[in-house]
Design an enzyme around this catalytic site. Structure first.
Site, PDB file in Angstrom:
ATOM      1  N   TRP A 102       0.811  -1.224   0.000  1.00  0.00           N
ATOM      2  CA  TRP A 102       0.000   0.000   0.000  1.00  0.00           C
ATOM      3  C   TRP A 102       0.838   1.264   0.000  1.00  0.00           C
ATOM      4  O   TRP A 102       0.543   2.211  -0.731  1.00  0.00           O
ATOM      5  CB  TRP A 102      -0.993  -0.003   1.161  1.00  0.00           C
ATOM      6  N   ASP A 175      -1.553   6.472   6.258  1.00  0.00           N
ATOM      7  CA  ASP A 175      -2.646   5.668   5.709  1.00  0.00           C
ATOM      8  C   ASP A 175      -2.970   4.590   6.742  1.00  0.00           C
ATOM      9  O   ASP A 175      -2.303   3.566   6.812  1.00  0.00           O
ATOM     10  CB  ASP A 175      -2.212   5.044   4.383  1.00  0.00           C
ATOM     11  N   LYS A 199     -12.284  -1.757   6.562  1.00  0.00           N
ATOM     12  CA  LYS A 199     -11.597  -2.698   7.442  1.00  0.00           C
ATOM     13  C   LYS A 199     -12.096  -2.557   8.883  1.00  0.00           C
ATOM     14  O   LYS A 199     -12.565  -3.514   9.458  1.00  0.00           O
ATOM     15  CB  LYS A 199     -10.083  -2.484   7.396  1.00  0.00           C
TER      16      LYS A 199
HETATM   17  C1  LIG Z   1      -7.474  -1.464   1.775  1.00  0.00           C
HETATM   18  C2  LIG Z   1      -6.409  -0.477   1.832  1.00  0.00           C
HETATM   19  C3  LIG Z   1      -6.356   0.594   0.915  1.00  0.00           C
HETATM   20  C4  LIG Z   1      -7.276   0.727  -0.258  1.00  0.00           C
HETATM   21  O1  LIG Z   1      -8.545   1.050   0.055  1.00  0.00           O
HETATM   22  P1  LIG Z   1      -9.615   1.288  -1.131  1.00  0.00           P
HETATM   23  O2  LIG Z   1     -10.808   1.735  -0.369  1.00  0.00           O
HETATM   24  O3  LIG Z   1      -9.779   0.007  -1.863  1.00  0.00           O
HETATM   25  O4  LIG Z   1      -9.069   2.357  -2.003  1.00  0.00           O
HETATM   26  C5  LIG Z   1      -5.346   1.522   1.071  1.00  0.00           C
HETATM   27  N1  LIG Z   1      -4.440   1.426   2.052  1.00  0.00           N
HETATM   28  C6  LIG Z   1      -4.476   0.412   2.940  1.00  0.00           C
HETATM   29  C7  LIG Z   1      -3.459   0.356   4.026  1.00  0.00           C
HETATM   30  C8  LIG Z   1      -5.447  -0.571   2.856  1.00  0.00           C
HETATM   31  O5  LIG Z   1      -5.474  -1.588   3.735  1.00  0.00           O
END
Ligand SMILES: *Cc1c(COP(=O)(O)O)cnc(C)c1O
Length: 363
Positions: A102, A175, A199
């Site tokens: 990511w 993030d 999540k």
């Molecule tokens: C799932 C995830 C994303 C992507 O999320 P989307 O909603 O599919 O854009 C970005 N960063 C991390 C750390 C993630 O776990």
């Protein structure tokens, strides 16, 4: 039917109690005779919901008053470009820490927008005795004028978590898509925290952005209004129609977290679940986790079987017992058990019992 435990990395399982409440309220929210989905985002009922959601989130994460809380579109990835557009201006540079799938993807997006000259990056994962380990750089005395440092404290795909805080002279953007609200953090150490909701918060599509107000004075690039943090602040996250149902569910998840006693209690429960699972992996030669102990994720537990040829069998037999979505991400292979806030301890217990039995039968 016996319980199904969903170990999907995202969209992930939501708390059972929240889903039941949503089901009950689906056709008649707040005594209105219609669903929250069919309610104006500008109605006083919905505004009350958003105010409660924000105040619960602020309380849960102990968010200082000089931070804005935004409910935006575009999930986690939407923010990869948003942070660039909001803070880099025409001449700004940024530093990215690369620690897995990511954070690497965030670098690619930033470079796509402003070019390689404006984006510096540092690899932070090293091999240590065959294990992936995070080594954070020293930034003390660094004179570079970065607008921000970006990193990902929990790499969902790789199962790598960074528990240490980043010490640097620049605003830190994190993030936190797969770790937000899994434990207590000191929000004041961050310039921006963002997370896709699917999540630990609610349905996909929604993203939460927590931004320190002084950062909004940085020059932004020309960008669409919908991803402009200043526009979102000015309009209470309602410049356009927000993802109202996702917002509603997020509000219910926040209320549920509060009912558990807040993030201190949630963190204790998460720690217990992760320990149980890593202990199982470590005690059986049949399984292997490739992450240094201090960087093992409490949310995404990755592991390989002794023989990859057994992967399909493992997944099929697990599924037959109601243990679903354990397949690892295609780039790393093996297995991944995502055990976010909503996963009950019993789910991990059941997984561990299954893994022990499977190892015995197939060793
Ligand atoms: C799932 C995830 C994303 C992507 O999320 P989307 O909603 O599919 O854009 C970005 N960063 C991390 C750390 C993630 O776990």
């Amino acid at each position: 039917m016996s319980a199904t435990y969903n170990f999907c990395a995202g969209p992930a399982m939501l708390p059972h109690a929240v889903m039941e409440k949503a089901q009950q309220e689906l056709l008649d929210w707040n005594g209105q005779g219609v669903s929250v989905m069919e309610t104006s985002h500008r109605s006083k009922e919905f505004i009350a919901l958003t105010e409660q959601a924000e105040s619960d989130l602020r309380e849960l994460m102990n968010i200082p008053s000089n931070y804005h809380v935004l409910f935006m579109h575009g999930g986690g990835r939407g923010q990869f470009s948003a942070v660039v557009n909001n803070f880099l201006g025409e001449d700004g540079k940024a530093l990215y820490l690369k620690g897995g799938q990511w954070s690497n993807a965030a670098v690619d997006e930033a470079i796509k927008l402003v070019g390689e000259d404006k984006i510096d990056s540092i690899e932070i994962v090293q091999k240590d005795n065959g294990l992936n380990k995070v080594v954070l750089p020293e930034f003390e005395g660094d004179k570079e004028q970065y607008r921000y440092l970006h990193y990902c404290p929990n790499e969902t795909v790789n199962g790598i978590e960074i528990f240490d805080e980043i010490d640097c002279p620049w605003p830190v953007i994190a993030d936190m898509s797969s770790t937000i609200m899994s434990r207590e953090i000191d929000v004041s150490r961050f310039g921006v925290i963002y997370a896709g909701a699917q999540k630990n918060i609610g349905p996909s599509g929604l993203s939460i952005v927590i931004v320190r107000d002084e950062l909004l004075a940085l020059p932004s690039l020309k960008q669409s209004s919908i991803m402009d943090y200043r526009v979102a602040v000015k309009n209470g996250s309602m410049y356009n129609t927000p993802p109202t149902f996702a917002w509603y569910l997020a509000a219910e998840v926040f209320a549920w977290l509060k009912s558990l006693g807040g993030l201190k209690q949630v963190a204790i429960a998460n720690e217990k679940k992760a320990q149980l699972l890593y202990q199982c992996i470590d005690s059986l030669a049949f399984y292997r986790n490739g992450v240094a102990v201090e960087n093992r994720s409490n949310m995404n537990v990755t592991f390989q079987l002794a023989d990859d040829a057994l992967n399909d069998k493992f997944l099929a037999e697990a599924k037959a017992q109601g243990l679903i979505a354990l397949k690892g991400h295609r780039v790393v292979g093996g297995m991944r058990a995502s055990i976010y806030n909503a996963m009950p301890y019993e789910g991990v217990e059941k997984l561990v019992q299954f893994m022990e039995a499977f190892a015995k039968e197939n060793a």
